[in-house]
Design an enzyme around this catalytic site. Structure first.
Site, PDB file in Angstrom:
ATOM      1  N   GLU A 283       0.818  -1.217   0.000  1.00 33.92           N
ATOM      2  CA  GLU A 283       0.000   0.000   0.000  1.00 33.92           C
ATOM      3  C   GLU A 283       0.851   1.266   0.000  1.00 33.92           C
ATOM      4  O   GLU A 283       0.559   2.230   0.703  1.00 33.92           O
ATOM      5  CB  GLU A 283      -0.960  -0.006   1.198  1.00 33.92           C
ATOM      6  CG  GLU A 283      -1.948  -1.169   1.153  1.00 33.92           C
ATOM      7  CD  GLU A 283      -2.954  -1.197   2.284  1.00 33.92           C
ATOM      8  OE1 GLU A 283      -2.647  -0.639   3.354  1.00 33.92           O
ATOM      9  OE2 GLU A 283      -4.035  -1.780   2.100  1.00 33.92           O
TER      10      GLU A 283
ATOM     11  N   GLU B 114     -12.132  -2.021  12.613  1.00 32.32           N
ATOM     12  CA  GLU B 114     -12.161  -1.334  11.320  1.00 32.32           C
ATOM     13  C   GLU B 114     -13.335  -1.785  10.455  1.00 32.32           C
ATOM     14  O   GLU B 114     -14.056  -0.964   9.896  1.00 32.32           O
ATOM     15  CB  GLU B 114     -10.843  -1.581  10.575  1.00 32.32           C
ATOM     16  CG  GLU B 114     -10.840  -0.984   9.171  1.00 32.32           C
ATOM     17  CD  GLU B 114      -9.520  -1.183   8.444  1.00 32.32           C
ATOM     18  OE1 GLU B 114      -8.586  -1.789   9.016  1.00 32.32           O
ATOM     19  OE2 GLU B 114      -9.419  -0.730   7.287  1.00 32.32           O
TER      20      GLU B 114
ATOM     21  N   ASP C 118      -8.510  -8.866   4.113  1.00 30.99           N
ATOM     22  CA  ASP C 118      -8.174  -7.777   5.030  1.00 30.99           C
ATOM     23  C   ASP C 118      -9.139  -7.685   6.197  1.00 30.99           C
ATOM     24  O   ASP C 118      -9.982  -6.784   6.221  1.00 30.99           O
ATOM     25  CB  ASP C 118      -8.153  -6.446   4.276  1.00 30.99           C
ATOM     26  CG  ASP C 118      -7.551  -5.329   5.121  1.00 30.99           C
ATOM     27  OD1 ASP C 118      -6.945  -5.634   6.157  1.00 30.99           O
ATOM     28  OD2 ASP C 118      -7.664  -4.159   4.725  1.00 30.99           O
TER      29      ASP C 118
END
Lengths: 671, 671
Positions: free
Chosen positions: A278, A385, A357
C-alpha cells in the site's frame, strides 16, 4: 452499581473490587533473587489489594513455610517458565512460577479465578502461554494524519502515547494500559503505526529517549516495546542514496541504528515492518525480495536479541477492476510461500488471518499452512475497522477462537495456534493484533469493546479457551458484585454479536460492501466494486460472488492443503458462510441451510436488525445496575447501531431486489 | 508562438499583443467631468497599448474634434448608460458611452473587434448590458477548510484573495483579475464562500479594512464588491441571543453592521446569503420565511443602496433515500414561488439554472417562470464542479447560452435572460455565477477553462451571443497572431466539448453518478443512490430514471408553465436529453434518436471516449505553435481526461450491462 468508574479513566477489568478475594487474604510473596521490576509489580499488586481489602502481605526471598498464609506466590526454578502452576493444598493456595513474569500471570490467574481459587484442595492447574509472542500493534501517529487522524483505524479518541506532535510527558495512561496488558499476558507492544510517516520514522533516531520512557513504563508489566520502522530509513533518516539490502552502507546503517536503540533500551523488542505494501517502501525497489528485506533488519537486531515482525500483507493496491484474473486473495501466498526457509530465525512473518483484510468473515489465510520452515505470527484486528468502528457491539472472541483453533495444516490435524506456536515442533512465531484503545474515558469508545481487548490477550495465552467463558470472566472482573441481570444481559448482547453483525453486513463471505467515504463504516454495496483495491463481489442481475476455484476461477482454492482445497473448490462442500468468497452463484442457488442465496440475504439482514433492536430495551433495563456514565455511553452506541444496521438492511435488501428482481418471500418492505 | 506567457501569471485574454490594432492608432480619450477611477483605467489601458504598439494618446475633457485621431473614446450624456456605441465615420472610429464604465466596455469592444473596428464606415453598433447585474461569486475561504480546502469547489490552486488565514497583503493578482473582469463586463464580485465559516463571518466586522482594500482594487474596473454573510451573524458576531428577523435588536444589529460597511466602502454592493440550505442558518429557526429573512437584510442595506442576493438553493439535504415522494427538484419552487411579491425591491432571488445542482444537463428551473413580481438572478457555475474539475475540456458557453435563451415563460416567448433582466417590463435581477479562478499560473488550472470565464462575462453582457463566436473571440484574443491551426484545433476540441462530456457521463439528464469520495469527480453510478442528498437514478434490472410527471410521479413537471409542463409530462414529447430526468423507462425504451436507452448508454459513452482520445493527438500537433508551458499543461490534462473518460465509459457500460443483462449490439468490450 459498581464503584469503579471514575470520570477520567475507566478501570476496565481491573477495578479494585475484583481484587477482593485475594486482597482479603494473608499473602506471602517470595520472589527469589533477581525478580526485577516485574517482581516489584507483583508485590505492588498484592499490596494494593490487601490494603484495599484488609488482607496482609509478607515479602520474603524464599517461601520457607506457608504457615500463617492463605496464599503463597513464589518464584522457583521448578515453576514453568513465563507461566505458573496453581494448586490448593492444606488450606493454602500456592502459585509457583519459573520467573517473575510467570508469577505476575499466576497472580492474575488467582484474581480471575476469584473465591474459587481458595476453595477445596485440587491438583495443580498449569498455565503456560500458548504462544511465545502475544503482541499488540498500535497504529498511532505522532502527527495527526490529514486523512487517517491520530490513530489510524482508531475509534477511541486520540493516542495514549502521543499528543501535540510528540510523546506525552505524562505517561500515566500508558502505565494503566501496561497494567491491563500485563494482567492478560500480552508481552509485546509496537507503539507506532505500520504506515510510518515522517515524524514517526524519527522515533528510531532522535526519538529514542522518548521511546525509552515508554519502554520503562511497559517493562514492569512484562511487556517489551517494539517500533514500526520504514524500510526507507537509510535514505530518509540516514541520508544514504539507497536502501538496498545488498548495499554494505545500508547494512552498516541499520546495524548502527540497532546499536543505538539497544544502548538506550537494552530489552527492546524489535521492529515491525510493512514493506512494499500500500505504498510503503520496500526491497522491491532494488530488485530484492522480502526475505532479503527482512533479513537485512534481522541481522542488525541479531547481536542484541531483537526480532523483526515482517508483514505479509502485500498485494497490488492499484489493481484494474476490469481485470478478473488478478486476485488479491492470492497475493500473500504468491509472494511469500516461495520464500519459505529463506528467512533468518529472528524474523517472524506476520500474516493476517484472512487472505484479504480483516473482514468479518474470511477463510483462514493459506500462507499459515504453507511455510513450515518460517516463524509465523497470525495477525488479528482488535480495533473494529470492518466490524463497526466500536459503535456496534461486536464481540470478536468467537471469530478469533475460530481462527486459532482452525485445523488448517497437516491433513487438518494442526490448528493455527499450534502452527504459529511451533507445536509440536517447528519454528515458533506468535499472535499479534491491532489494538483498539485510545485516550477515551472507556479506553475503547464502546465500553463493551473492552471485552475484545481482554479476549485477545486471553486467547493469545490460551487459544483453546472458550470465548464465551472468557466473556463471562471479563464480565465478572469488570462488573464485580453486579446484579445477575447484568451478566445475563451482557451475554445476550455479546455472545452472538459477531454473527449478528455478519448477518446484517456483507453476506456469505463476500466481504466489503463498506463505505469508502466513512472509513469502512456503514453500507455501500458497490463502494469498492469499481475501485483499485481488488475487493469485488461481481454482483449482476443473475448472481453474485467471486469464483476462486481452480477449475474455473482464480485458483485461490488451490493454495490450501487438502482437505480444504477440495472442500472450498466444491460447491457441494463449501460452507455457506464462505460460499461467495469461493464461488459465483445464481441468486437462486440453494444453500445448505435450505434457503436460496437471495432469500438468505433478505432474511438474515431483516432478522439481525430485529435482534439489535431488541438489545436497546435489554440494555435500558440495566439502568441503575451499572455505572451511570457507562450505561449512557453504551445506550448511545446502541442507538447508532440500530440506525446503522437498519441502513445496512435496507440498502442491501433494496440493492439486491433491484438487481435480481426476485421478490422477498416474506413480503417485508423493500425500497 | 505568442510571447504572452510569463512563468508566473498568464495574461489570459488580455495579452499585450491583443491590443495591437488599438495601440498602433492615434487615440483621443475624452472623459468629461467626474470620470473617476474607471475613467483613469480607460486612460491607463490606452496608454499601455499605445506605448507598446507605437500609437499615441491624447486626453481631453471634451472631444471638440476628431481631427488627427484614428479613435475617439468619449463620455457624453447622449451615450448609453453603462454601455456604448461604436461607429466608423470619415476614417475615424468613435466610441461614445454614457459614463466611464460604459467607455471601458467600449474600449474592450474595440480590442475584441480588432482591425475591423478600423475598417469601412458603418452605422452605430450599440452595446448595452443584457442584464444590470453580472456577478461572480467566489467560494473562497480564509481559513483552509478541512474538507473543502481554501476554495470550495475550486480547481485552480488557492485563493487569490486569502493566504495564511487572512486577506493577502499583495493584491496584485486581484488587480489583474479585476482587469480581466472589467474587460468582459462583469460588474459585481462576492469575495467569500456562501458557506460562511467562522473566520469569513468576521469580514463583516473586524475584516472591513481588508475588504475595503479589495474593493479599492476592483473599483477602477467597474466592479463592486459584495460579501457573503451568515444569517446567524447577530448571534455569532453580535452576541445577541437570537437572529430572528422580527426582533428589533436583530434589525438594529444589521442596520448598524450595514452602516459600518458603507462608512468604510461607500459603493459596497451588498450581501449574498445562503440561508436554511445545507446546514447554513436561516429564518426557519424562528418560524419566519425566506422573505422575512431576505427583507431583514435588505432593510439594513436600503439606506445605502445595497442589494441582497438571496439564494433559492433550499432543499432537504437529510432526505431518506427510501422516500420516493420527496423530490429535491421540487424544493426551490415549493419554497419560493408562494413568496412572489413578498420580497423588498432591493432583494434579488438567486436561482440555480436547474432544479437540482449545476448538473451537466438539467431542465431550466421553473422558479424562473414563477415569480414575476420578484427580482430574479439566474445562477450559473463557471467552476467545473460537475463538469470535470478543470481537468476535462468542457466549454460551457453552449450550456449557458441554452439556459439564457430558453423560452421559459409567457407561452414560451420569453427567454430566461429577458426574465432576469426584467424585459420587456418587470423587476430586473441579473446573472451570477461561481468563479473558476485561483492562484494557479493559468488562473483556471486547465488553461482552456479560461474560455469559460470569458464566455460567462460575455454572455452575461450579451445573452443572445453565439457561444461558438465567443469562443472564436476568446481564441483570437488569447492566442493573437497564432498559426491558423491553433484556432482550428481549439474549435475541434472545444466547440462540442460540453456535449462530449455529457456523452460519457450520466446519461439522458439523469444526473449525478459522480464520486462522493473525490468531490464529484469521476464515475460512481451508485455514489449518491442510497444517500441523503435527494439525487437518485432508481436504476434496477428493468429500467432507470426518475418519474417526475404529474400523472404518476413527483409532480415536478407540473411546476412549469405551458407548453413545458405538457412537453415534459409526455414521454412522446420529452426531449431525449432530459428523458431520465422526467421519466422512469425500461432499458428497451426507444429514443427519438431511434436507439434504445441501453444502446444509447453503451454507444455514446464509447464514442465520446474515442472523440476525447483523438484530441490528444490533435493537441500534440500544436507543439511549438503555442506557449510551451501552456501546451504542456493542456497535454497533461488531456491525458487525465482520457483516463477519466475511459473510466466513465467502462464503469457505466459495465454497471448497466450487469444490471440490464442486455448485450451491447456493437460487441465492444464490457467488463
Amino acid at each position: 452499581m459498581n464503584d469503579t468508574t471514575s470520570p477520567s479513566v475507566h478501570p476496565a477489568w481491573l477495578p479494585d473490587a475484583a481484587f477482593a478475594p485475594l486482597g482479603s487474604r494473608r499473602v506471602l510473596v517470595a520472589l527469589g533473587p533477581d525478580a526485577g521490576p516485574v517482581g516489584a509489580t507483583v508485590v505492588d499488586e498484592v499490596r494494593r489489594a490487601t490494603t484495599a481489602h484488609g488482607g496482609s502481605l509478607t515479602v520474603a526471598d524464599v517461601a520457607s513455610t506457608a504457615d500463617g498464609h492463605d496464599l503463597v506466590l513464589r518464584v522457583a526454578p521448578d515453576g514453568p517458565e513465563a507461566g505458573s502452576t496453581r494448586l490448593r493444598t492444606g488450606g493454602v493456595t500456592v502459585v509457583v512460577a519459573g520467573d517473575a513474569t510467570g508469577l505476575l500471570h499466576g497472580l492474575h490467574d488467582v484474581v480471575r479465578t476469584g473465591e474459587s481459587a481458595f476453595g477445596a484442595d485440587h491438583p495443580p492447574v498449569v498455565s503456560r502461554p500458548g504462544s511465545p509472542v502475544r503482541m499488540l500493534d498500535h497504529w498511532d501517529n505522532i502527527d495527526v494524519h490529514p486523512v487517517m487522524g491520530q490513530v489510524e483505524r482508531g475509534y477511541a479518541g486520540g493516542s495514549i502515547f502521543y499528543a501535540d506532535g510528540r510523546v506525552r510527558d505524562d505517561l500515566s495512561r500508558v502505565a494503566a494500559y501496561a497494567r491491563l496488558l500485563g494482567s492478560i499476558g500480552v508481552n509485546a507492544v509496537a507503539i507506532n503505526n505500520v504506515n510510518v510517516h515522517r515524524a514517526e520514522a524519527r522515533l528510531l533516531t532522535d526519538g529514542l529517549p522518548d521511546v525509552a520512557r515508554v519502554a520503562d513504563v511497559f517493562r514492569p508489566h512484562g511487556v517489551r516495546t517494539y517500533l514500526s520502522v520504514s524500510f526507507a530509513s537509510p535514505v530518509t533518516l540516514g541520508g544514504l542514496s539507497t536502501s538496498d539490502p545488498a548495499d554494505p552502507q545500508v547494512q552498516a546503517w541499520w546495524a548502527a541504528a540497532a546499536d543505538r536503540v539497544y544502548a538506550t533500551i537494552p530489552d527492546f523488542g524489535g521492529f515491525v515492518v510493512k514493506a512494499d505494501s500500500e505504498g510503503q517502501p520496500g526491497p522491491f525497489a532494488y530488485g530484492r525480495d522480502h526475505a532479503d528485506g527482512a533479513n537485512l533488519l534481522a541481522r542488525a537486531l541479531r547481536p542484541h536479541g531483537g526480532t523483526v515482525f515482517w508483514r505479509a500483507f502485500v498485494y497490488n493496491h492499484e489493481q484494474d477492476w476490469r481485470d478478473r484474473r488478478t486476485d488479491r486473495a492470492r497475493a500473500a501466498y504468491d509472494h511469500f510461500a516461495p520464500l519459505d526457509g529463506r528467512f533468518d530465525d529472528n524474523v517472524v512473518l506476520q500474516v493476517k488471518y484472512g487472505p484479504v483484510d480483516f473482514q468479518t468473515r474470511e477463510p483462514i489465510s493459506p500462507v499459515l499452512a504453507a511455510m513450515p520452515r518460517t516463524r509465523l505470527a497470525v495477525e488479528l484486528q482488535v480495533t473494529q475497522e470492518y466490524t463497526g468502528h466500536q459503535k456496534h457491539v461486536c464481540y470478536l472472541g468467537p471469530l478469533w477462537s475460530q481462527v486459532l483453533t482452525f485445523p488448517l495444516a497437516d491433513d487438518a490435524t494442526r490448528a493455527v495456534a499450534s502452527i504459529v506456536a511451533g507445536l509440536p515442533s517447528g519454528p515458533a512465531g506468535g499472535i499479534t493484533a491491532v489494538s483498539n484503545v485510545g485516550d477515551d474515558e472507556f479506553w475503547t469508545g464502546h465500553p463493551l469493546a473492552q471485552a475484545n481487548l481482554y479476549a485477545y490477550g486471553r486467547l493469545a495465552w490460551s487459544p483453546e479457551a472458550d470465548p464465551v467463558d472468557l466473556l463471562d470472566e471479563w464480565i465478572g472482573l469488570t462488573f464485580p458484585d453486579a446484579d445477575p441481570r447484568v451478566r445475563s444481559t451482557l451475554h445476550t448482547l455479546m455472545d452472538e454479536s459477531w454473527l449478528t453483525y455478519e448477518a446484517y453486513t456483507a453476506p456469505l463471505g463476500v466481504g466489503f460492501m463498506v463505505d469508502p467515504l466513512r472509513g469502512h463504516y456503514g453500507p455501500n454495496v458497490d463502494g469498492y466494486e469499481y475501485s483499485k483495491w481488488g475487493t469485488y463481489h461481481f454482483a449482476d442481475r443473475d448472481g453474485i460472488g467471486v469464483d476462486r476455484t481452480v477449475a474455473t476461477g482464480t485458483g485461490f482454492a488451490g493454495q490450501y492443503p487438502s482437505p480444504w482445497r477440495e472442500t472450498y473448490e466444491d460447491l457441494a462442500t463449501c460452507p455457506d458462510e464462505l460460499l461467495l468468497f469461493f464461488h459465483h452463484v445464481p441468486y437462486g442457488h440453494v444453500l445448505h441451510s435450505g434457503k436460496t442465496v437471495i432469500q438468505h440475504i433478505y432474511d438474515t439482514r431483516a432478522d439481525a436488525v430485529d435482534v439489535v433492536t431488541s438489545w436497546v430495551e435489554e440494555w435500558a433495563a440495566l439502568h441503575g445496575l451499572v455505572d451511570e456514565r457507562l450505561h449512557a455511553r453504551v445506550a448511545e452506541r446502541l442507538t447508532e447501531q440500530v440506525r446503522s444496521a437498519t441502513e445496512w438492511r435496507d440498502q442491501l435488501r433494496s440493492y439486491f431486489s433491484r438487481k435480481s428482481g426476485v421478490p422477498d418471500a416474506t413480503g417485508r418492505p423493500i425500497y
